[in-house]
Motif scaffolding. Structure first.
Motif, PDB file in Angstrom:
ATOM      1  N   GLY A  26      21.100   5.592 -79.811  1.00 28.39           N
ATOM      2  CA  GLY A  26      22.194   4.754 -79.315  1.00 28.39           C
ATOM      3  C   GLY A  26      23.045   5.477 -78.286  1.00 28.39           C
ATOM      4  N   VAL A  27      23.351   6.739 -78.529  1.00 27.06           N
ATOM      5  CA  VAL A  27      24.143   7.538 -77.585  1.00 27.06           C
ATOM      6  C   VAL A  27      23.360   7.752 -76.292  1.00 27.06           C
ATOM      7  N   VAL A  28      22.071   8.057 -76.399  1.00 21.23           N
ATOM      8  CA  VAL A  28      21.236   8.256 -75.206  1.00 21.23           C
ATOM      9  C   VAL A  28      21.207   6.991 -74.353  1.00 21.23           C
ATOM     10  N   ILE A  29      21.026   5.850 -74.985  1.00 17.81           N
ATOM     11  CA  ILE A  29      20.988   4.581 -74.255  1.00 17.81           C
ATOM     12  C   ILE A  29      22.340   4.303 -73.613  1.00 17.81           C
ATOM     13  N   PHE A  30      23.425   4.557 -74.325  1.00 18.58           N
ATOM     14  CA  PHE A  30      24.764   4.365 -73.759  1.00 18.58           C
ATOM     15  C   PHE A  30      24.973   5.243 -72.531  1.00 18.58           C
ATOM     16  N   LEU A  31      24.604   6.521 -72.623  1.00 25.46           N
ATOM     17  CA  LEU A  31      24.783   7.434 -71.488  1.00 25.46           C
ATOM     18  C   LEU A  31      23.941   6.994 -70.295  1.00 25.46           C
ATOM     19  N   TYR A  32      22.717   6.540 -70.555  1.00 21.67           N
ATOM     20  CA  TYR A  32      21.893   6.032 -69.456  1.00 21.67           C
ATOM     21  C   TYR A  32      22.568   4.839 -68.791  1.00 21.67           C
ATOM     22  N   LEU A  33      23.045   3.902 -69.587  1.00 23.03           N
ATOM     23  CA  LEU A  33      23.688   2.716 -69.014  1.00 23.03           C
ATOM     24  C   LEU A  33      24.921   3.086 -68.203  1.00 23.03           C
ATOM     25  N   LEU A  34      25.684   4.056 -68.676  1.00 23.60           N
ATOM     26  CA  LEU A  34      26.862   4.510 -67.937  1.00 23.60           C
ATOM     27  C   LEU A  34      26.452   5.074 -66.574  1.00 23.60           C
ATOM     28  N   VAL A  35      25.464   5.949 -66.558  1.00 20.12           N
ATOM     29  CA  VAL A  35      24.989   6.527 -65.292  1.00 20.12           C
ATOM     30  C   VAL A  35      24.401   5.444 -64.396  1.00 20.12           C
ATOM     31  N   HIS A  36      23.664   4.518 -64.984  1.00 22.16           N
ATOM     32  CA  HIS A  36      23.051   3.442 -64.214  1.00 22.16           C
ATOM     33  C   HIS A  36      24.110   2.574 -63.525  1.00 22.16           C
ATOM     34  N   VAL A  37      25.153   2.233 -64.239  1.00 23.88           N
ATOM     35  CA  VAL A  37      26.231   1.430 -63.637  1.00 23.88           C
ATOM     36  C   VAL A  37      26.903   2.216 -62.515  1.00 23.88           C
ATOM     37  N   LEU A  38      27.158   3.495 -62.739  1.00 23.88           N
ATOM     38  CA  LEU A  38      27.816   4.307 -61.714  1.00 23.88           C
ATOM     39  C   LEU A  38      26.938   4.482 -60.479  1.00 23.88           C
ATOM     40  N   ASP A  39      25.653   4.769 -60.662  1.00 27.10           N
ATOM     41  CA  ASP A  39      24.814   4.953 -59.475  1.00 27.10           C
ATOM     42  C   ASP A  39      24.584   3.642 -58.728  1.00 27.10           C
ATOM     43  N   THR A  40      24.511   2.534 -59.449  1.00 25.75           N
ATOM     44  CA  THR A  40      24.378   1.237 -58.785  1.00 25.75           C
ATOM     45  C   THR A  40      25.651   0.875 -58.018  1.00 25.75           C
ATOM     46  N   ALA A  41      26.805   1.259 -58.551  1.00 23.93           N
ATOM     47  CA  ALA A  41      28.074   0.989 -57.867  1.00 23.93           C
ATOM     48  C   ALA A  41      28.187   1.757 -56.558  1.00 23.93           C
ATOM     49  N   MET A  42      27.426   2.838 -56.424  1.00 22.41           N
ATOM     50  CA  MET A  42      27.475   3.622 -55.187  1.00 22.41           C
ATOM     51  C   MET A  42      27.045   2.821 -53.966  1.00 22.41           C
ATOM     52  N   VAL A  43      26.258   1.770 -54.159  1.00 21.13           N
ATOM     53  CA  VAL A  43      25.812   0.960 -53.030  1.00 21.13           C
ATOM     54  C   VAL A  43      27.009   0.344 -52.300  1.00 21.13           C
ATOM     55  N   ARG A  44      28.091   0.070 -53.015  1.00 20.00           N
ATOM     56  CA  ARG A  44      29.291  -0.508 -52.393  1.00 20.00           C
ATOM     57  C   ARG A  44      30.195   0.554 -51.796  1.00 20.00           C
ATOM     58  N   VAL A  45      30.028   1.797 -52.227  1.00 26.12           N
ATOM     59  CA  VAL A  45      30.871   2.883 -51.749  1.00 26.12           C
ATOM     60  C   VAL A  45      30.259   3.533 -50.505  1.00 26.12           C
ATOM     61  N   ASP A  46      29.002   3.931 -50.611  1.00 30.57           N
ATOM     62  CA  ASP A  46      28.337   4.628 -49.519  1.00 30.57           C
ATOM     63  C   ASP A  46      26.832   4.407 -49.641  1.00 30.57           C
ATOM     64  N   ALA A  47      26.275   3.648 -48.729  1.00 28.94           N
ATOM     65  CA  ALA A  47      24.860   3.296 -48.783  1.00 28.94           C
ATOM     66  C   ALA A  47      23.970   4.537 -48.690  1.00 28.94           C
TER      67      ALA A  47
END
Length: 126
Positions: A26-47
């Motif tokens: 559960g912790v591993v999946i949570f950490l992956y989802l956190l990183v996934h959301v952050l890296d996907t959000a980078m598309v709006r910050v800097d392509a």
């Protein structure tokens, strides 16, 4: 099952290891989802930064990480279904050990199929 002298249930048996595995995955999946959301959000910050991050995901090392992630997701999902049965099925606690072995066998079969296919593609031998 009864309580041991230290006051804990399942100390060292299948139930405890299932509990630990469920929490760790559960912790591993949570950490992956956190990183996934952050890296996907980078598309709006800097392509360019987003493209650099995504390019790191196309390496064999990340393929190994993805394989580990799928292993965690599969165990967490199958064990979660087992926990639902333990909690809501009248005979659940009586058969919890057998159900855990069923979860582990199902996990090995499904994970092996995924890992063979995914890693053969990632390492270029498809």
């Amino acid at each position: 099952m009864s309580k041991t002298s230290s006051g804990t249930l399942y100390r060292g048996h299948e139930g405890m290891w299932s509990w630990v595995g469920h929490r760790v995955t559960g912790v591993v999946i949570f950490l992956y989802l956190l990183v996934h959301v952050l890296d996907t959000a980078m598309v709006r910050v800097d392509a360019n930064a987003y493209n650099a991050i995504i390019s790191t995901y196309q390496t064999p090392w990340m393929a190994l990480g993805e394989t580990g992630l799928v292993a965690a997701i599969l165990f967490h999902a199958f064990n979660g279904l087992r926990l639902i049965l333990v909690d809501f099925w009248k005979q659940g606690t009586k058969y919890q050990r057998q159900m855990l072995w069923g979860v582990l066998i199902l996990w090995v079969i499904v994970f092996a199929g995924f890992a063979i296919r995914h890693l053969s593609i990632a390492f270029g031998s498809h």
